[in-house]
Design a protein around this motif. Structure first.
Motif, PDB file in Angstrom:
ATOM      1  N   HIS A 123      33.726  26.237  40.743  1.00 53.45           N
ATOM      2  CA  HIS A 123      34.438  27.664  41.284  1.00 53.45           C
ATOM      3  C   HIS A 123      34.703  28.391  39.819  1.00 53.45           C
ATOM      4  CE1 HIS A 123      34.005  26.636  45.352  1.00 53.45           C
ATOM      5  NE2 HIS A 123      34.591  25.726  45.296  1.00 53.45           N
ATOM      6  N   LEU A 124      35.539  27.937  39.032  1.00 51.32           N
ATOM      7  CA  LEU A 124      36.105  28.471  37.927  1.00 51.32           C
ATOM      8  C   LEU A 124      34.997  29.064  37.088  1.00 51.32           C
ATOM      9  CD1 LEU A 124      39.007  26.431  36.992  1.00 51.32           C
ATOM     10  CD2 LEU A 124      39.339  28.781  37.556  1.00 51.32           C
ATOM     11  N   LEU A 125      33.916  28.360  37.026  1.00 53.16           N
ATOM     12  CA  LEU A 125      32.708  29.007  35.962  1.00 53.16           C
ATOM     13  C   LEU A 125      32.180  30.239  36.895  1.00 53.16           C
ATOM     14  CD1 LEU A 125      30.592  25.600  35.541  1.00 53.16           C
ATOM     15  CD2 LEU A 125      31.659  27.279  33.659  1.00 53.16           C
ATOM     16  N   VAL A 126      32.092  30.397  38.055  1.00 61.44           N
ATOM     17  CA  VAL A 126      31.608  31.558  38.779  1.00 61.44           C
ATOM     18  C   VAL A 126      32.684  32.772  38.430  1.00 61.44           C
ATOM     19  CG1 VAL A 126      31.056  32.651  40.729  1.00 61.44           C
ATOM     20  CG2 VAL A 126      30.425  30.515  40.342  1.00 61.44           C
ATOM     21  N   ALA A 127      33.867  32.497  38.592  1.00 57.98           N
ATOM     22  CA  ALA A 127      35.127  33.361  38.610  1.00 57.98           C
ATOM     23  C   ALA A 127      35.385  33.833  37.346  1.00 57.98           C
ATOM     24  CB  ALA A 127      36.377  32.682  39.241  1.00 57.98           C
ATOM     25  N   ALA A 135      35.484  44.916  27.081  1.00 58.26           N
ATOM     26  CA  ALA A 135      36.155  45.142  25.714  1.00 58.26           C
ATOM     27  C   ALA A 135      36.762  43.629  25.692  1.00 58.26           C
ATOM     28  CB  ALA A 135      37.030  46.085  25.953  1.00 58.26           C
ATOM     29  N   GLY A 136      36.786  42.916  26.678  1.00 60.36           N
ATOM     30  CA  GLY A 136      37.478  41.560  26.561  1.00 60.36           C
ATOM     31  C   GLY A 136      38.878  41.475  27.344  1.00 60.36           C
ATOM     32  N   MET A 137      39.307  40.346  27.410  1.00 64.12           N
ATOM     33  CA  MET A 137      40.728  40.039  28.170  1.00 64.12           C
ATOM     34  C   MET A 137      41.432  38.980  27.398  1.00 64.12           C
ATOM     35  SD  MET A 137      39.286  38.901  31.739  1.00 64.12           S
ATOM     36  CE  MET A 137      41.004  39.473  32.645  1.00 64.12           C
ATOM     37  N   LYS A 194      46.129  35.235  35.332  1.00 64.47           N
ATOM     38  CA  LYS A 194      46.589  36.042  36.353  1.00 64.47           C
ATOM     39  C   LYS A 194      45.583  36.500  37.345  1.00 64.47           C
ATOM     40  CE  LYS A 194      50.400  38.639  35.455  1.00 64.47           C
ATOM     41  NZ  LYS A 194      51.417  37.708  35.902  1.00 64.47           N
ATOM     42  N   ALA A 195      44.467  36.898  36.672  1.00 63.94           N
ATOM     43  CA  ALA A 195      43.155  37.557  37.434  1.00 63.94           C
ATOM     44  C   ALA A 195      42.555  36.152  38.421  1.00 63.94           C
ATOM     45  CB  ALA A 195      42.095  37.822  36.944  1.00 63.94           C
ATOM     46  N   LEU A 196      42.505  35.099  37.984  1.00 64.02           N
ATOM     47  CA  LEU A 196      42.284  33.918  38.752  1.00 64.02           C
ATOM     48  C   LEU A 196      43.191  33.284  39.716  1.00 64.02           C
ATOM     49  CD1 LEU A 196      40.744  31.836  35.755  1.00 64.02           C
ATOM     50  CD2 LEU A 196      39.430  33.065  37.268  1.00 64.02           C
ATOM     51  N   GLU A 216      35.140  37.684  35.951  1.00 68.25           N
ATOM     52  CA  GLU A 216      36.098  38.399  35.472  1.00 68.25           C
ATOM     53  C   GLU A 216      35.914  39.032  34.169  1.00 68.25           C
ATOM     54  OE1 GLU A 216      38.973  39.559  36.763  1.00 68.25           O
ATOM     55  OE2 GLU A 216      38.291  38.674  38.817  1.00 68.25           O
ATOM     56  N   ILE A 217      35.222  37.909  33.271  1.00 66.55           N
ATOM     57  CA  ILE A 217      34.872  38.551  31.862  1.00 66.55           C
ATOM     58  C   ILE A 217      33.824  39.667  31.648  1.00 66.55           C
ATOM     59  CG2 ILE A 217      34.102  37.695  29.432  1.00 66.55           C
ATOM     60  CD1 ILE A 217      34.967  35.067  30.333  1.00 66.55           C
TER      61      ILE A 217
END
Length: 221
Positions: A28-32, A42-44, A51-53, A36-37
């Motif tokens: 699930h994290l791979l998709v999320a 410009a990156g995060m 926090k986004a996750l 988000e990236i």
């Protein structure tokens, strides 16, 4: 004859169940994480990604206690495990993933410049892809925290990461000496302290930047 209800046998199904849940969370994290990236060209930084996750529609990470290393470590490790797996996937599509606590972003794949240290990067990749490192004793975690955000003890941070760390502390360019960094860091932490209306997450980001600059000057000597 071994008792089938002994702790050894009882722990095996539990461990298998935990591994299955962890693998599902990683998928699930791979998709999320990729979503988000890609939403931030410009990156995060790592804290923003965490926090986004935590928020809808993902809600893949629970509460994170940024002030307690032993509780923050599993979240950090899992996120970077996913990032290194994602980097391997993206390379097949001629894309590269820049991985740094201060800036994570997807770029078109280019020829590697002389800025990085390939062997060091491989070392980090090996560490984060080894899921046995996910569950470390508390003491081992505490010993790692001195160089936690800046990579492995023998690794000098890349020039781009050092510049980003300097900017995070309010410098326009990389400072020429470490005492100047320490003075700026103390001032920034004082202003960001929760007692003055600041946030723990901000202090953690300042800690990340300070650790990178500390590693930079350690390797410059």
């Amino acid at each position: 004859m071994t008792n089938s209800h002994s702790p050894t046998h009882a722990s095996r199904p539990k461990a298998a169940s935990e591994d299955a849940c962890l693998d599902q969370q990683i998928q699930h994290l791979l998709v999320a994480v990729e979503h988000e990236i890609r939403s931030a060209p410009a990156g995060m930084n790592e804290l923003s990604l965490i926090k986004a996750l935590q928020k809808p529609p993902w809600e893949l990470l629970g509460d994170v206690v940024f002030s307690e290393p032993e509780k923050l470590y599993p979240v950090h490790f899992l996120l970077f495990h996913v990032l290194y797996r994602l980097r391997d996937q993206l390379s097949e599509a001629s894309e590269s993933l820049k991985i740094s606590p201060l800036n994570i972003r997807i770029e078109a794949e280019t020829v590697v410049s002389g800025e990085g240290v390939p062997n060091s990067v491989d070392t980090l990749r090996h560490f984060y892809l080894d899921l046995s490192q996910y569950r470390l004793p508390e003491e081992a975690i505490r010993q790692m925290m001195n160089h936690f955000w800046a990579g492995t003890p023998g690794q000098a941070p890349a020039q781009s990461e050092t510049r980003e760390a300097a900017e995070a502390l309010g410098f326009k360019t990389i400072p020429t000496d470490f005492p100047t960094v320490k003075k700026r860091f103390r001032r920034a932490v004082m202003h960001a302290h929760p007692d003055r209306g600041g946030r723990t997450e901000t202090i953690q980001q300042l800690n990340q930047a300070f650790a990178v600059l500390k590693a930079h000057f350690r390797h410059s000597l």
